[in-house]
Design a protein around this motif. Structure first.
Motif, PDB file in Angstrom:
ATOM      1  N   GLY A  81       0.783  -1.227   0.000  1.00  0.00           N
ATOM      2  CA  GLY A  81       0.000   0.000   0.000  1.00  0.00           C
ATOM      3  C   GLY A  81       0.816   1.278   0.000  1.00  0.00           C
ATOM      4  O   GLY A  81       0.254   2.375   0.075  1.00  0.00           O
ATOM      5  N   ASP A  82       2.116   1.175  -0.068  1.00  0.00           N
ATOM      6  CA  ASP A  82       2.982   2.359  -0.068  1.00  0.00           C
ATOM      7  C   ASP A  82       3.844   2.345  -1.317  1.00  0.00           C
ATOM      8  O   ASP A  82       3.975   1.329  -2.003  1.00  0.00           O
ATOM      9  CB  ASP A  82       3.868   2.357   1.179  1.00  0.00           C
ATOM     10  CG  ASP A  82       4.422   3.740   1.487  1.00  0.00           C
ATOM     11  OD1 ASP A  82       4.126   4.679   0.716  1.00  0.00           O
ATOM     12  OD2 ASP A  82       5.157   3.865   2.473  1.00  0.00           O
ATOM     13  N   THR A  83       4.445   3.488  -1.636  1.00  0.00           N
ATOM     14  CA  THR A  83       5.307   3.617  -2.809  1.00  0.00           C
ATOM     15  C   THR A  83       6.762   3.660  -2.379  1.00  0.00           C
ATOM     16  O   THR A  83       7.144   4.456  -1.505  1.00  0.00           O
ATOM     17  CB  THR A  83       4.968   4.882  -3.612  1.00  0.00           C
ATOM     18  OG1 THR A  83       3.625   4.793  -4.082  1.00  0.00           O
ATOM     19  CG2 THR A  83       5.899   5.024  -4.804  1.00  0.00           C
ATOM     20  N   ILE A  84       7.577   2.803  -2.984  1.00  0.00           N
ATOM     21  CA  ILE A  84       9.014   2.773  -2.745  1.00  0.00           C
ATOM     22  C   ILE A  84       9.709   3.195  -4.033  1.00  0.00           C
ATOM     23  O   ILE A  84       9.372   2.712  -5.112  1.00  0.00           O
ATOM     24  CB  ILE A  84       9.484   1.370  -2.333  1.00  0.00           C
ATOM     25  CG1 ILE A  84       8.851   0.950  -1.013  1.00  0.00           C
ATOM     26  CG2 ILE A  84      11.003   1.317  -2.233  1.00  0.00           C
ATOM     27  CD1 ILE A  84       9.229  -0.449  -0.581  1.00  0.00           C
ATOM     28  N   ARG A  85      10.669   4.086  -3.911  1.00  0.00           N
ATOM     29  CA  ARG A  85      11.466   4.488  -5.067  1.00  0.00           C
ATOM     30  C   ARG A  85      12.750   3.665  -5.094  1.00  0.00           C
ATOM     31  O   ARG A  85      13.402   3.466  -4.068  1.00  0.00           O
ATOM     32  CB  ARG A  85      11.779   5.982  -5.031  1.00  0.00           C
ATOM     33  CG  ARG A  85      10.524   6.849  -5.068  1.00  0.00           C
ATOM     34  CD  ARG A  85      10.881   8.312  -4.983  1.00  0.00           C
ATOM     35  NE  ARG A  85      11.515   8.786  -6.202  1.00  0.00           N
ATOM     36  CZ  ARG A  85      12.629   9.499  -6.251  1.00  0.00           C
ATOM     37  NH1 ARG A  85      13.284   9.801  -5.135  1.00  0.00           N
ATOM     38  NH2 ARG A  85      13.122   9.911  -7.412  1.00  0.00           N
ATOM     39  N   LEU A  86      13.109   3.207  -6.288  1.00  0.00           N
ATOM     40  CA  LEU A  86      14.308   2.396  -6.476  1.00  0.00           C
ATOM     41  C   LEU A  86      15.184   3.027  -7.545  1.00  0.00           C
ATOM     42  O   LEU A  86      14.693   3.711  -8.449  1.00  0.00           O
ATOM     43  CB  LEU A  86      13.951   0.968  -6.904  1.00  0.00           C
ATOM     44  CG  LEU A  86      13.045   0.144  -5.992  1.00  0.00           C
ATOM     45  CD1 LEU A  86      12.697  -1.175  -6.675  1.00  0.00           C
ATOM     46  CD2 LEU A  86      13.734  -0.112  -4.662  1.00  0.00           C
ATOM     47  N   ALA A  87      16.473   2.756  -7.466  1.00  0.00           N
ATOM     48  CA  ALA A  87      17.418   3.212  -8.484  1.00  0.00           C
ATOM     49  C   ALA A  87      18.202   2.016  -9.004  1.00  0.00           C
ATOM     50  O   ALA A  87      18.647   1.171  -8.224  1.00  0.00           O
ATOM     51  CB  ALA A  87      18.376   4.254  -7.905  1.00  0.00           C
TER      52      ALA A  87
END
Length: 390
Positions: A81-87
């Motif tokens: 339910g949450d947004t994770i940013r990845l690189a």
């Protein structure tokens, strides 16, 4: 490259990833089994260069047509339910160093545990590779001499003077299940946290030419090392002594130090009598498994388990099994392809038409050499009619 330089490069790449995401990060190197399903769930935000430099892409023969060669890909991922940013960092590589310093994923530290749980869930959801189509006792032998052998543990074997090292050779012409068996063993290695590494014939020759072939026989933890299609190194020499590839292979298997915690898995299209006796002696090769053309029971299983249910219910399976005597699994798949093409064109599953097309296609090849090592023993009309251009 010195360890200090590697550490410096890795720290620099981590700083680049942290700047791109705007917060402290942890580095991750993902196996293909995790990375491929992950990519289908990601949404790209943007692409940035390294240290203000340009983004470089490589044009490739893939569905998307290109991939990142130099720069940082930024993604969004919905997890719990949450947004994770990845690189995803692709930095300049020094080919004398480990690539994981220069190509890796970065996840914010505060989301690391959440992402780890998500990655583990991806692995659990991934469909397991089906076991190869072998008789039950043969499948049990393959398991006990590979995964089962490694799971006994080196200390238990050492107590009885048995080194945890084994050689397994898979023999047979192409298309009869060797690759299927290797894929299943790779899946089992992933399941039981064992190492899996593949050495191709090209890699073997390149390493031999550079004088560092000994590294190809090493693993950093217990697991399976697959030498795929190393016919050049295992065929019997006709002159005095061994050829360069043969000597390299035999020395690598033995070495000055006993290799422990490793199963050497070899695949070859050669016949047993063509193999170098020095290679196939016990201690180097402990189990030889033959993959002949499948008998009727295995062809029946292949149709039932590997063909779409629409096909299996529309055709006369027993007729298909009888007609295809002497065919390999790969050739059975070719017949299936003709069935599907016929259905897409005519709207009906026509076994007779597909089978006649297959036979004509093989006869038009012009070769009169029958399929397989023991094709003369087959009594079906497939073995008499179907030919391969050798």
């Amino acid at each position: 490259m010195h360890l200090r330089q590697l550490q410096h490069d890795q720290q620099h790449c981590l700083r680049v990833a942290a700047e791109a995401l705007g917060e402290p990060v942890r580095a991750l190197v993902l196996d293909e089994d995790v990375e491929q399903p992950l990519l289908t769930r990601l949404r790209r935000e943007s692409r940035v260069g390294l240290d203000g430099g340009p983004v470089v892409v490589r044009f490739v023969d893939e569905r998307r047509g290109h991939r990142l060669e130099l720069g940082v890909d930024l993604f969004r991922l919905r997890v719990e339910g949450d947004t994770i940013r990845l690189a995803h960092v692709m930095a300049p590589r020094n080919w004398d160093a480990t690539e994981s310093c220069y190509e890796f994923w970065a996840v914010p530290r505060r989301h690391y545990r959440r992402f780890y749980r998500f990655a583990r869930q991806l692995l659990r959801q991934r469909q397991r590779q089906a076991p190869p189509l072998l008789r039950a006792q043969e499948l049990a032998r393959l398991w006990s001499n590979t995964i089962g052998f490694l799971r006994h543990g080196g200390e238990s074997l050492k107590r009885y003077g048995v080194p945890q090292k084994r050689g397994v050779l898979l023999l047979g012409e192409p298309g009869n299940g060797k690759t299927m068996a290797c894929r299943w063993l790779r899946d089992q290695c992933n399941r039981f946290r064992l190492a899996w590494d593949v050495v191709t014939a090209e890699q073997f020759e390149a390493a031999r030419g550079e004088g560092n072939a000994h590294a190809l026989f090493q693993l950093d933890r217990p697991g399976v090392k697959l030498f795929d299609d190393v016919d050049l190194g295992v065929r019997e020499g006709r002159g005095v002594g061994h050829s360069g590839p043969q000597s390299t292979l035999l020395c690598g298997l033995d070495g000055l130090d006993v290799h422990c915690g490793v199963v050497y898995l070899f695949t070859s299209n050669a016949r047993m009598e063509d193999l170098d006796p020095a290679f196939r002696r016990p201690g180097r090769i402990d189990l030889v498994m033959h993959f002949p053309r499948p008998e009727a029971a295995l062809r029946r299983r292949f149709i039932a388990e590997h063909w779409h249910a629409d096909i299996a219910t529309a055709i006369n399976v027993e007729r298909a099994v009888a007609d295809t005597e002497g065919l390999s699994f790969a050739e059975l798949d070719e017949v299936k392809k003709l069935l599907v093409l016929g259905f897409l064109e005519n709207g009906r599953w026509d076994w007779h038409d597909a089978w006649e097309s297959f036979v004509r296609g093989r006869n038009d090849g012009g070769s009169r050499r029958a399929i397989g090592f023991n094709c003369h023993e087959s009594r079906g009309r497939a073995c008499q009619a179907a030919r391969l251009e050798m």
